[in-house]
Design a protein around this motif. Structure first.
Motif, PDB file in Angstrom:
ATOM      1  N   UNK A 274       0.489  -0.957  -0.299  1.00  0.00           N
ATOM      2  CA  UNK A 274      -0.047   0.124  -0.026  1.00  0.00           C
ATOM      3  C   UNK A 274       0.916   1.081   0.218  1.00  0.00           C
ATOM      4  N   UNK A 275       0.509   2.271   0.683  1.00  0.00           N
ATOM      5  CA  UNK A 275       0.990   3.310   1.099  1.00  0.00           C
ATOM      6  C   UNK A 275       2.613   3.101   1.132  1.00  0.00           C
ATOM      7  N   UNK A 276       2.735   1.958   1.991  1.00  0.00           N
ATOM      8  CA  UNK A 276       3.930   1.797   2.644  1.00  0.00           C
ATOM      9  C   UNK A 276       5.556   1.879   0.813  1.00  0.00           C
ATOM     10  N   UNK A 277       4.526   1.675  -0.114  1.00  0.00           N
ATOM     11  CA  UNK A 277       5.314   1.180  -1.084  1.00  0.00           C
ATOM     12  C   UNK A 277       6.837   1.427  -1.229  1.00  0.00           C
ATOM     13  N   UNK A 278       6.581   2.603  -1.149  1.00  0.00           N
ATOM     14  CA  UNK A 278       8.037   3.419  -1.617  1.00  0.00           C
ATOM     15  C   UNK A 278       9.382   3.640  -0.115  1.00  0.00           C
ATOM     16  N   UNK A 279       9.176   2.808   0.930  1.00  0.00           N
ATOM     17  CA  UNK A 279       9.672   2.319   1.475  1.00  0.00           C
ATOM     18  C   UNK A 279      10.205   0.992   1.687  1.00  0.00           C
ATOM     19  N   UNK A 280       9.518   0.317   0.837  1.00  0.00           N
ATOM     20  CA  UNK A 280       9.585  -1.429   1.003  1.00  0.00           C
ATOM     21  C   UNK A 280      10.388  -0.702  -0.398  1.00  0.00           C
ATOM     22  N   UNK A 281      10.091  -0.505  -1.599  1.00  0.00           N
ATOM     23  CA  UNK A 281      11.075  -1.002  -2.885  1.00  0.00           C
ATOM     24  C   UNK A 281      12.789  -0.801  -2.472  1.00  0.00           C
ATOM     25  N   UNK A 282      12.876  -0.434  -1.815  1.00  0.00           N
ATOM     26  CA  UNK A 282      13.700  -0.827  -1.383  1.00  0.00           C
ATOM     27  C   UNK A 282      14.694  -2.695  -1.335  1.00  0.00           C
ATOM     28  N   UNK A 283      13.701  -3.431  -0.495  1.00  0.00           N
ATOM     29  CA  UNK A 283      13.805  -4.513  -0.324  1.00  0.00           C
ATOM     30  C   UNK A 283      12.658  -5.412  -1.018  1.00  0.00           C
ATOM     31  N   UNK A 284      12.584  -4.409  -2.509  1.00  0.00           N
ATOM     32  CA  UNK A 284      12.043  -5.697  -3.471  1.00  0.00           C
ATOM     33  C   UNK A 284      12.775  -7.218  -3.452  1.00  0.00           C
ATOM     34  N   UNK A 285      13.601  -7.153  -4.112  1.00  0.00           N
ATOM     35  CA  UNK A 285      14.099  -8.444  -4.475  1.00  0.00           C
ATOM     36  C   UNK A 285      14.423  -9.058  -2.912  1.00  0.00           C
ATOM     37  N   UNK A 286      15.110  -8.096  -2.156  1.00  0.00           N
ATOM     38  CA  UNK A 286      15.503  -9.136  -1.231  1.00  0.00           C
ATOM     39  C   UNK A 286      13.885 -10.569  -0.825  1.00  0.00           C
ATOM     40  N   UNK A 287      12.533  -9.309   0.021  1.00  0.00           N
ATOM     41  CA  UNK A 287      11.312  -9.417  -0.036  1.00  0.00           C
ATOM     42  C   UNK A 287      10.847 -10.928  -1.054  1.00  0.00           C
ATOM     43  N   UNK A 288      11.190 -10.213  -2.447  1.00  0.00           N
ATOM     44  CA  UNK A 288      10.494 -11.300  -3.608  1.00  0.00           C
ATOM     45  C   UNK A 288      10.979 -12.825  -3.211  1.00  0.00           C
ATOM     46  N   UNK A 289      12.264 -12.776  -3.031  1.00  0.00           N
ATOM     47  CA  UNK A 289      13.420 -13.798  -3.668  1.00  0.00           C
ATOM     48  C   UNK A 289      12.982 -14.758  -1.097  1.00  0.00           C
ATOM     49  N   UNK A 301      -0.483 -10.954   4.645  1.00  0.00           N
ATOM     50  CA  UNK A 301      -0.479 -11.251   6.217  1.00  0.00           C
ATOM     51  C   UNK A 301       1.392 -10.546   6.856  1.00  0.00           C
ATOM     52  N   UNK A 302       1.391 -10.810   6.419  1.00  0.00           N
ATOM     53  CA  UNK A 302       3.221 -10.624   6.530  1.00  0.00           C
ATOM     54  C   UNK A 302       3.538  -9.260   6.669  1.00  0.00           C
ATOM     55  N   UNK A 303       3.168  -8.866   5.181  1.00  0.00           N
ATOM     56  CA  UNK A 303       3.283  -7.382   5.144  1.00  0.00           C
ATOM     57  C   UNK A 303       2.487  -5.916   6.239  1.00  0.00           C
ATOM     58  N   UNK A 304       1.173  -7.076   6.291  1.00  0.00           N
ATOM     59  CA  UNK A 304       0.685  -5.986   7.492  1.00  0.00           C
ATOM     60  C   UNK A 304       0.574  -5.920   8.211  1.00  0.00           C
TER      61      UNK A 304
END
Ligand SMILES: Nc1ncnc2c1ncn2[C@@H]1O[C@H](COP(=O)(O)OP(=O)(O)OP(=O)(O)O)[C@@H](O)[C@H]1O
Ligand SMILES: [Mg+2]
Length: 373
Positions: A274-289, A301-304
């Motif tokens: 959601x609105x926190x995506x700009x902060x999560x962007x940096x972690x996108x690769x790590x989270x995706x893996x 659930x985890x992102x909530x």
């Protein structure tokens, strides 16, 4: 030969049902005989099948009459004893729901919807639209969500048959409840979802499922065949191995929902962050893996959880991600851990020492696994 086909016990059973005026039960019994004798006595099975077909035609014309007098908002049927509703009813806004689907599923659903929009064209060619679909797949991948979305797309409510309520009523009444529920759904413009159909659709050969449960499966088999093509019957399960193949063979479509692949994991992160995506962007690769092998609902659930912790100022995102990474490592094999270590080294500020500690790999191994910088 013909007179040896059914046993005296079976004859007594059918006589009892006929004399007792239990027409529906007699019909179900005959349907069972058809299946039983299709191979060994095809002529006999065919004669019985023709008889059933003529009964069915009579029954569906009754149904059509009933349809014309049923008010669109007839009250939902309830279990006599508990007064619990047999259905959950959803009337959603289509925009809220669009599920993330694999390309294959997108294709199937777009055709299904188009068929409904062009019923006339199909019928001119002697075709009817898809009237039943079976959803298979692990928990949390969007089977129920997609049923809601589909109903909203078709502009009708989704009725979800609560099989737990149906089943928890006295066993003897389960069949009656099920029939009342299905008759209601047939006479109301709607999509019907039989959720967790494995609750009743266990293999009929299962010895523990005697009598009543077997009869329920027979009811279901008949209903799928008889379902009017003006309606849409959906069934969902995450235990396909428990389903009697005779049941799912009868569905027009069998659609497999799978765990998200990389592309969908990214889309899911973007949606659920959601609105926190700009902060999560940096972690996108790590989270995706890290989310490989997780369901959509696990990702949600985890992102909530992350978002709540951040909103309350309890944790920083990098701490949350580091904890998350630690929980992911045990499910990875050695090659996957190496690949993960490389992503962590490239995309985070974690030290070599920490990455080595988290992944259980020697620092040298990680260094060698990284492409030359
Ligand atoms: N494909 C998807 N796209 C977007 N969100 C999804 C998807 N799948 C699951 N979700 C999220 O997870 C929640 C639970 O999904 P849903 O109830 O549809 O799973 P299910 O496949 O029916 O699982 P179960 O087999 O446990 O009934 C949804 O409400 C939604 O928030
Ligand atoms: Mg579900």
């Amino acid at each position: 030969m013909d007179d040896l086909i059914i046993s005296s016990e079976e004859f007594a059973q059918i006589a009892r049902l006929a004399i007792g005026g239990q027409q529906d039960d007699a019909r179900l019994f005959v349907a069972k005989m058809v299946r039983k004798h299709r191979i060994d006595s095809p002529d006999f099975a065919k004669r019985l099948e023709d008889l059933l077909k003529s009964l069915r035609t009579a029954r569906s014309s009754q149904l059509l009459r009933k349809e014309s007098i049923t008010k669109p908002q007839a009250p939902l049927p309830v279990d006599d004893e508990s007064r619990l509703s047999l259905f959950r009813r959803y009337e959603d806004q289509v925009e809220q729901l669009h599920p993330l689907l694999s390309a294959n599923l997108e294709q199937s659903f777009s055709q299904l919807i188009q068929e409904r929009q062009q019923v006339q064209r199909l019928s001119e060619l002697g075709l009817r639209p898809t009237k039943s679909a079976f959803f298979l797949g692990p928990p949390g991948v969007g089977k129920t969500l997609t049923a809601r979305w589909l109903a909203a797309q078709l502009n009708v409510p989704l009725l979800v048959l609560d099989l737990t309520t149906v089943m928890s009523s006295l066993l003897g009444k389960t069949g009656a409840n099920l029939r009342a529920a299905l008759d209601y759904a047939k006479s109301t413009p709607s999509v019907l979802l039989l959720d967790e159909i494995d609750a009743i659709a266990k293999r009929r050969s299962d010895d523990s499922d005697i009598g009543e449960l077997k009869r329920l499966v027979t009811v279901m088999l008949q209903e799928v065949d008889d379902w009017p093509s003006s309606g849409l019957l959906l069934a969902a399960t995450n235990h396909p191995e428990l389903i009697d193949p005779a049941l799912w063979r009868r569905f027009d479509l069998v659609l497999e929902f799978t765990l998200p692949e990389t592309k969908q994991i990214k889309q899911a992160i973007e949606r659920f962050a959601g609105d926190e995506m700009p902060y999560m962007e940096r972690w996108l690769e790590v989270l995706t893996y890290g989310f490989q092998g997780s369901s959509f609902s696990d990702i949600e659930r985890t992102l909530q959880r992350f978002r709540r912790a951040m909103a309350l100022g309890r944790s920083r995102l990098d701490e949350l991600v580091e904890d998350f990474v630690r929980t992911c490592v045990p499910k990875l094999d050695k090659d996957q851990r190496k690949a993960f270590a490389v992503i962590l080294a490239d995309k985070t500020k974690l030290s070599q020492r920490t990455i080595s500690e988290i992944t259980g790999l020697a620092r040298d191994t990680i260094r060698r696994a990284r492409p030359i910088q």
